[in-house]
Design a protein around this motif. Structure first.
Motif, PDB file in Angstrom:
ATOM      1  N   SER A  68      39.721  33.923  39.296  1.00 41.42           N
ATOM      2  CA  SER A  68      40.415  35.032  39.609  1.00 41.42           C
ATOM      3  C   SER A  68      41.251  35.678  38.505  1.00 41.42           C
ATOM      4  O   SER A  68      40.958  35.602  37.539  1.00 41.42           O
ATOM      5  CB  SER A  68      41.592  34.629  40.949  1.00 41.42           C
ATOM      6  OG  SER A  68      41.937  35.771  41.625  1.00 41.42           O
ATOM      7  N   ASN A  69      42.279  36.379  39.100  1.00 44.99           N
ATOM      8  CA  ASN A  69      43.264  37.282  37.993  1.00 44.99           C
ATOM      9  C   ASN A  69      44.546  36.681  38.008  1.00 44.99           C
ATOM     10  O   ASN A  69      45.545  37.619  37.903  1.00 44.99           O
ATOM     11  CB  ASN A  69      42.819  38.837  38.307  1.00 44.99           C
ATOM     12  CG  ASN A  69      43.493  39.353  39.757  1.00 44.99           C
ATOM     13  OD1 ASN A  69      43.587  38.402  40.644  1.00 44.99           O
ATOM     14  ND2 ASN A  69      43.900  40.360  39.749  1.00 44.99           N
ATOM     15  N   MET A  70      44.704  35.620  38.647  1.00 44.05           N
ATOM     16  CA  MET A  70      46.071  35.204  38.831  1.00 44.05           C
ATOM     17  C   MET A  70      46.997  34.420  37.851  1.00 44.05           C
ATOM     18  O   MET A  70      46.235  34.140  36.719  1.00 44.05           O
ATOM     19  CB  MET A  70      46.182  34.098  40.134  1.00 44.05           C
ATOM     20  CG  MET A  70      45.632  34.536  41.407  1.00 44.05           C
ATOM     21  SD  MET A  70      45.660  33.556  42.935  1.00 44.05           S
ATOM     22  CE  MET A  70      44.275  32.148  42.289  1.00 44.05           C
ATOM     23  N   THR A  79      46.524  34.843  30.525  1.00 44.36           N
ATOM     24  CA  THR A  79      45.211  34.746  30.882  1.00 44.36           C
ATOM     25  C   THR A  79      45.081  34.480  32.296  1.00 44.36           C
ATOM     26  O   THR A  79      45.844  33.944  33.016  1.00 44.36           O
ATOM     27  CB  THR A  79      44.631  33.880  29.906  1.00 44.36           C
ATOM     28  OG1 THR A  79      44.718  32.613  30.115  1.00 44.36           O
ATOM     29  CG2 THR A  79      44.605  34.070  28.409  1.00 44.36           C
ATOM     30  N   PRO A  80      43.834  34.755  32.801  1.00 46.54           N
ATOM     31  CA  PRO A  80      43.691  34.657  34.162  1.00 46.54           C
ATOM     32  C   PRO A  80      43.691  33.175  34.329  1.00 46.54           C
ATOM     33  O   PRO A  80      43.128  31.999  33.686  1.00 46.54           O
ATOM     34  CB  PRO A  80      42.297  35.266  34.433  1.00 46.54           C
ATOM     35  CG  PRO A  80      41.965  36.357  33.563  1.00 46.54           C
ATOM     36  CD  PRO A  80      42.758  35.633  32.247  1.00 46.54           C
ATOM     37  N   GLN A  81      44.290  32.657  35.549  1.00 43.65           N
ATOM     38  CA  GLN A  81      44.443  31.304  35.971  1.00 43.65           C
ATOM     39  C   GLN A  81      45.419  30.264  35.173  1.00 43.65           C
ATOM     40  O   GLN A  81      45.288  29.343  35.263  1.00 43.65           O
ATOM     41  CB  GLN A  81      43.112  30.867  36.329  1.00 43.65           C
ATOM     42  CG  GLN A  81      42.046  31.404  37.065  1.00 43.65           C
ATOM     43  CD  GLN A  81      42.641  32.041  38.399  1.00 43.65           C
ATOM     44  OE1 GLN A  81      42.984  33.074  38.695  1.00 43.65           O
ATOM     45  NE2 GLN A  81      42.634  30.911  39.264  1.00 43.65           N
ATOM     46  N   ALA A  82      46.063  31.056  34.278  1.00 48.03           N
ATOM     47  CA  ALA A  82      47.136  30.227  33.603  1.00 48.03           C
ATOM     48  C   ALA A  82      48.040  29.875  34.139  1.00 48.03           C
ATOM     49  O   ALA A  82      48.915  30.562  35.053  1.00 48.03           O
ATOM     50  CB  ALA A  82      47.361  31.133  32.191  1.00 48.03           C
ATOM     51  N   ILE A  83      48.764  28.750  34.018  1.00 46.94           N
ATOM     52  CA  ILE A  83      50.196  28.211  34.223  1.00 46.94           C
ATOM     53  C   ILE A  83      50.988  28.552  33.020  1.00 46.94           C
ATOM     54  O   ILE A  83      50.597  27.756  31.916  1.00 46.94           O
ATOM     55  CB  ILE A  83      50.243  26.898  34.708  1.00 46.94           C
ATOM     56  CG1 ILE A  83      49.332  26.837  36.262  1.00 46.94           C
ATOM     57  CG2 ILE A  83      51.573  26.207  35.138  1.00 46.94           C
ATOM     58  CD1 ILE A  83      49.402  25.601  36.767  1.00 46.94           C
ATOM     59  N   VAL A  84      52.004  29.169  33.184  1.00 50.69           N
ATOM     60  CA  VAL A  84      52.576  29.862  31.451  1.00 50.69           C
ATOM     61  C   VAL A  84      53.910  28.993  31.562  1.00 50.69           C
ATOM     62  O   VAL A  84      54.678  29.159  32.823  1.00 50.69           O
ATOM     63  CB  VAL A  84      52.655  31.229  31.357  1.00 50.69           C
ATOM     64  CG1 VAL A  84      53.463  31.439  30.053  1.00 50.69           C
ATOM     65  CG2 VAL A  84      51.153  31.478  31.170  1.00 50.69           C
TER      66      VAL A  84
END
Length: 290
Positions: A100-102, A250-255
């Motif tokens: 996705s774009n989350m 980036t998409p689907q990253a946990i930062v």
């Protein structure tokens, strides 16, 4: 007409309408009884007719809400994702599931009240959704509770457990680990009305099977790590943070970021531009995981 004027005019209109209703309610018109209709010579009285009940009508489902679209001159709004949630796993996560774009921006620690306030204000003013992992030992969380609590209550900001005072949990006894998690849990409950379960982020990302068992026994079965960072676990400039975000967002990253260095808010305009230009949608962990 600018946005502030339009909102003010709308508020005045609503207040005027409410005021009119209150005046009418306070001064009701007296009821005037009407005389019955006289019979008409030569015409029979009308019979009483029982109307059949109206049939039930099945309404079509509501359409799916559109994605939020940035409007020039107005702050971007990030809505929760329109996708089914998945169960929060028992184990370690480093990225969001699916394609996705989350983007899950997660902020740890909170040694600086000013930076905690700045992140909360960023969320309030842009609609961005964010997950904090506080250490309750820092007064920044109590100081900023009035600002944070409404967004915690609405779900725009989520809180997870990061221990009370940020020790390396692999270097202390399991009873001490339990005390660190429990004390922080109680602080979150008393201050924000939530306990952050099931998400636990061990300080420094260090954990092992023993610490995972302690956390799980206390309700924190999802060990939340990350796929990218803002690089602010060391002394940085605003430019350093932006450079790190270019690789991490980036998409689907946990930062992973930290609410510790006062220079961090200087990077916010560039971080917002980066999120919007890449079409990313900020989410909390609770937006994604049931």
């Amino acid at each position: 007409m600018d946005r502030r004027t339009a909102l003010r005019a709308a508020a005045i209109t609503v207040l005027a309408a409410i005021g009119g209703v209150r005046v009418a309610a306070a001064n009701p018109m007296p009821e005037i009884p009407l005389p019955p209709w006289p019979p008409v010579p030569g015409l029979p009285p009308l019979p009483e007719v029982a109307l059949p009940p109206l049939p039930e009508v099945a309404l079509p489902p509501l359409p799916t809400l559109p994605q939020a679209v940035p409007v020039p001159g107005l702050p971007p709004i990030s809505l929760p994702p329109l996708v089914p949630k998945v169960p929060a796993p028992a184990g370690t996560i480093t990225r969001l599931p699916g394609e996705s774009n989350m983007l899950a921006l997660t902020i740890d620690d909170g040694t600086s009240p000013e930076v905690v306030a700045a992140y909360a204000t960023l969320c309030r003013d842009t609609g961005f959704r964010l997950t904090f992992f506080p250490n309750g030992v820092y007064r920044s969380w109590t100081d900023n509770a009035p600002l944070l609590r409404p967004m915690v209550d609405s779900g725009q900001i989520q809180l997870g457990n990061h221990t009370w005072s940020h020790p390396d949990v692999t270097a202390i006894s399991t009873s001490a680990v339990a005390d660190q998690i429990t004390r922080n849990r109680d602080f979150l409950r008393n201050t924000f009305g939530v306990d952050g379960a099931p998400f636990f982020r061990p300080p420094y990302g260090r954990h092992n099977a023993a610490t995972d068992r302690v956390a799980a026994d206390l309700g924190y079965r999802t060990i939340t790590l990350w796929s990218g960072t803002l690089g602010d676990s060391r002394i940085v400039t605003a430019g350093d943070v932006v450079a790190a975000a270019q690789g991490a967002f980036t998409p689907q990253a946990i930062v992973l970021g930290h609410a510790n260095q006062r220079v961090i808010p200087q990077s916010y305009p560039q971080l917002v531009d980066l999120i919007v230009s890449r079409g990313l949608r900020t989410v909390t962990l609770a937006d994604v995981y049931a």
